[in-house]
Design an enzyme around this catalytic site. Structure first.
Site, PDB file in Angstrom:
ATOM      1  N   ARG A 220      -7.006 -16.835 -47.592  1.00  0.00           N
ATOM      2  CA  ARG A 220      -7.186 -18.020 -46.738  1.00  0.00           C
ATOM      3  C   ARG A 220      -7.431 -19.258 -47.610  1.00  0.00           C
ATOM      4  O   ARG A 220      -7.022 -20.354 -47.282  1.00  0.00           O
ATOM      5  CB  ARG A 220      -8.357 -17.805 -45.754  1.00  0.00           C
ATOM      6  CG  ARG A 220      -8.644 -19.027 -44.918  1.00  0.00           C
ATOM      7  CD  ARG A 220      -9.376 -18.794 -43.607  1.00  0.00           C
ATOM      8  NE  ARG A 220     -10.259 -17.664 -43.558  1.00  0.00           N
ATOM      9  CZ  ARG A 220     -11.508 -17.623 -44.058  1.00  0.00           C
ATOM     10  NH1 ARG A 220     -12.013 -18.668 -44.683  1.00  0.00           N
ATOM     11  NH2 ARG A 220     -12.236 -16.537 -43.943  1.00  0.00           N
TER      12      ARG A 220
ATOM     13  N   TYR B 228       4.219 -38.963 -30.978  1.00  0.00           N
ATOM     14  CA  TYR B 228       4.562 -37.605 -30.551  1.00  0.00           C
ATOM     15  C   TYR B 228       3.590 -37.154 -29.444  1.00  0.00           C
ATOM     16  O   TYR B 228       2.371 -37.301 -29.585  1.00  0.00           O
ATOM     17  CB  TYR B 228       4.521 -36.667 -31.762  1.00  0.00           C
ATOM     18  CG  TYR B 228       4.609 -35.212 -31.385  1.00  0.00           C
ATOM     19  CD1 TYR B 228       5.679 -34.738 -30.627  1.00  0.00           C
ATOM     20  CD2 TYR B 228       3.626 -34.311 -31.767  1.00  0.00           C
ATOM     21  CE1 TYR B 228       5.756 -33.408 -30.253  1.00  0.00           C
ATOM     22  CE2 TYR B 228       3.697 -32.981 -31.402  1.00  0.00           C
ATOM     23  CZ  TYR B 228       4.764 -32.543 -30.642  1.00  0.00           C
ATOM     24  OH  TYR B 228       4.830 -31.223 -30.268  1.00  0.00           O
TER      25      TYR B 228
ATOM     26  N   ASP C  66       1.816 -40.432 -40.053  1.00  0.00           N
ATOM     27  CA  ASP C  66       2.670 -39.290 -39.709  1.00  0.00           C
ATOM     28  C   ASP C  66       4.081 -39.673 -40.155  1.00  0.00           C
ATOM     29  O   ASP C  66       4.737 -40.520 -39.549  1.00  0.00           O
ATOM     30  CB  ASP C  66       2.611 -39.027 -38.202  1.00  0.00           C
ATOM     31  CG  ASP C  66       3.459 -37.832 -37.778  1.00  0.00           C
ATOM     32  OD1 ASP C  66       4.376 -37.461 -38.528  1.00  0.00           O
ATOM     33  OD2 ASP C  66       3.215 -37.289 -36.684  1.00  0.00           O
TER      34      ASP C  66
ATOM     35  N   LYS D  35      10.046 -29.898 -39.587  1.00  0.00           N
ATOM     36  CA  LYS D  35      11.214 -30.731 -39.295  1.00  0.00           C
ATOM     37  C   LYS D  35      12.105 -30.883 -40.542  1.00  0.00           C
ATOM     38  O   LYS D  35      12.619 -29.904 -41.026  1.00  0.00           O
ATOM     39  CB  LYS D  35      10.734 -32.071 -38.723  1.00  0.00           C
ATOM     40  CG  LYS D  35       9.698 -31.891 -37.593  1.00  0.00           C
ATOM     41  CD  LYS D  35      10.315 -31.287 -36.365  1.00  0.00           C
ATOM     42  CE  LYS D  35       9.369 -30.709 -35.327  1.00  0.00           C
ATOM     43  NZ  LYS D  35       8.012 -31.122 -35.185  1.00  0.00           N
TER      44      LYS D  35
HETATM   45  N1  PLP Z   1       4.432 -35.300 -35.513  1.00  0.00           N
HETATM   46  C1  PLP Z   1       5.656 -35.544 -35.045  1.00  0.00           C
HETATM   47  C2  PLP Z   1       6.245 -36.913 -35.206  1.00  0.00           C
HETATM   48  C3  PLP Z   1       6.379 -34.537 -34.405  1.00  0.00           C
HETATM   49  O1  PLP Z   1       7.602 -34.796 -33.923  1.00  0.00           O
HETATM   50  C4  PLP Z   1       5.786 -33.239 -34.267  1.00  0.00           C
HETATM   51  C5  PLP Z   1       6.496 -32.152 -33.590  1.00  0.00           C
HETATM   52  O2  PLP Z   1       7.495 -32.357 -32.933  1.00  0.00           O
HETATM   53  C6  PLP Z   1       4.501 -33.027 -34.781  1.00  0.00           C
HETATM   54  C7  PLP Z   1       3.846 -34.075 -35.402  1.00  0.00           C
HETATM   55  C8  PLP Z   1       3.817 -31.679 -34.644  1.00  0.00           C
HETATM   56  O3  PLP Z   1       4.277 -30.794 -35.604  1.00  0.00           O
HETATM   57  P1  PLP Z   1       4.318 -29.191 -35.398  1.00  0.00           P
HETATM   58  O4  PLP Z   1       5.251 -28.931 -34.272  1.00  0.00           O
HETATM   59  O5  PLP Z   1       4.782 -28.703 -36.727  1.00  0.00           O
HETATM   60  O6  PLP Z   1       2.930 -28.769 -35.083  1.00  0.00           O
END
Ligand code: PLP
Length: 379
Positions: free
Chosen positions: A46, A98, A170, A195
């Site tokens: 971990r 998001y 982000d 992504k």
């Molecule tokens: N931030 C953005 C801009 C996203 O598009 C997403 C998921 O679509 C996330 C964060 C969350 O990531 P995860 O799905 O890997 O938890």
């Protein structure tokens, strides 16, 4: 080292025991010690795993950061940043973001006494207006999901720096290839590795990078205490995906530009949201802080109804209807009912997210086939 060379080599060396050029998958939960406390730097998986450590070094290098930590999802990386706060603290966040981040903020962390203030950061002065002595974190998403707004990272990070507020970005939509927030003054860069970085729609993972040793220490402490770590197999797949990140991103950008221009000239299309257009409201900022404009595009049709959007969605043959983005294959999504369903409708409409909006993640297929697919869907 330039980006493409770093993608293949930063933090990566042949396995010392065999010479294997690919980082091995250390599928183990624990490590044998010679005597209590006498070990090779690894005690329990971990806290440390060699496959994960290599990936963390590699990703930190791609973001020009000194430190990097990987998590079991983008959301667990985001949650780790929030966990350095305490009740009473305030977070200023991009209003268009998001849906899962919005849900985490408003439904999970607000219960613990953290206050979230959502502002349109397209104009940086909107951030200054809501700062109080309780403001501890500025959360930026740029380009925003799904309206493709562009936020000036440098300007906002400077506002945060002057008032001792942490700025986190982000960077999922841009990827480290197109944008490096730490270079622009941000304290933390976050990715949904799921992504563009992993890039093949086969891994769920998150990342946090920083140049600040005390923030990294906090993130490491939360990582080992909460335990939201990715498995070694996923780390291996991600390391493999990163080897082509720069090549994939170039193609995402090329295809994105062709698709955005095609949509803009289509008689059935009312509006296209893509930061590469010269008349995009923050195109100049995008040009300044990004290396390219990417393959994420949203649009609304002239017949601006949910029914029309659904009909169009049903006609795609190559673009697959699915949540997520950034994989090699093209995806089409309906944010109002999919990725942003957890955002209340009034809030969605406030940022311009209509029920008819369609979002494309343009993949790396031959672009002529993508255009033909759009032609069929929009007929
Ligand atoms: N931030 C953005 C801009 C996203 O598009 C997403 C998921 O679509 C996330 C964060 C969350 O990531 P995860 O799905 O890997 O938890």
């Amino acid at each position: 080292m330039k980006f493409g060379t770093k993608a293949l080599h930063a933090g990566i060396s042949p396995d010392p025991s065999t010479g294997a050029i690919m980082t091995p998958i250390f599928q183990t939960s624990t490590y044998v010690q010679e005597a209590p406390g006498v070990h090779k730097g690894y005690e329990y998986a971990r806290t440390q795993n060699p496959t994960r450590n290599v990936l963390e070094h590699n990703l930190a290098a791609l973001e020009n950061g000194k430190f990097g930590r990987c998590f079991s999802s983008g959301m667990s990386a985001t949650e780790t940043v929030l966990k350095i706060l305490k009740p009473g603290d305030e977070v200023i966040s991009t209003s268009d973001l998001y849906g899962g981040s919005y849900r985490l903020f408003t439904k999970v962390f607000s219960k613990f006494g953290i206050k979230f203030i959502f502002v349109d950061m397209k104009d940086s002065s909107n951030v200054e207006k809501v700062i109080t002595d309780k403001s501890k974190l500025i959360w930026i998403e740029t380009p925003t999901n799904p309206m493709m707004k562009i936020i000036d990272i440098k300007e906002i990070a400077e506002i945060g720096r002057l008032r001792n507020i942490i700025t986190a970005v982000d960077n999922t939509f841009a990827s480290p290839y197109l944008q490096n927030p730490l270079d622009l003054g941000a304290d933390v860069v976050m990715h949904s590795v799921t992504k563009f970085i992993a890039g093949h729609s086969d891994v769920v993972m998150g990342f946090l990078g920083t140049n600040d040793p005390s923030l990294d220490e906090d993130f490491g402490f939360i990582q080992k205490s909460s335990g939201a770590i990715p498995g070694p197999q996923d780390c291996f797949l991600t390391l493999r995906g990163i080897k082509t990140l720069h090549v994939r991103m170039q193609r995402h950008c090329e295809n994105g530009e062709v698709v955005a221009n095609y949509l803009r000239n289509h008689p059935n299309v009312e509006k296209v949201f893509w930061p590469g257009f010269e008349d995009h409201p923050n195109h100049e900022v995008a040009k300044k802080q990004m290396k390219g404009f990417g393959g994420m595009i949203s649009f609304i049709q002239k017949e601006d109804t949910l029914e029309q959007a659904k009909e169009t969605l049903s006609r795609f043959k190559i673009f697959s209807l699915a949540e997520s983005l950034g994989g090699v294959e093209s995806l089409v999504g309906h944010p109002a009912s999919m990725t942003h369903a957890s955002v209340p409708k009034e809030q969605r409409l406030k940022v311009g997210l209509k029920d008819s909006l369609i979002r494309l993640s343009v993949g790396i297929e031959d672009v002529v086939d993508l255009i033909n697919d759009l032609e069929g869907a929009l007929r």
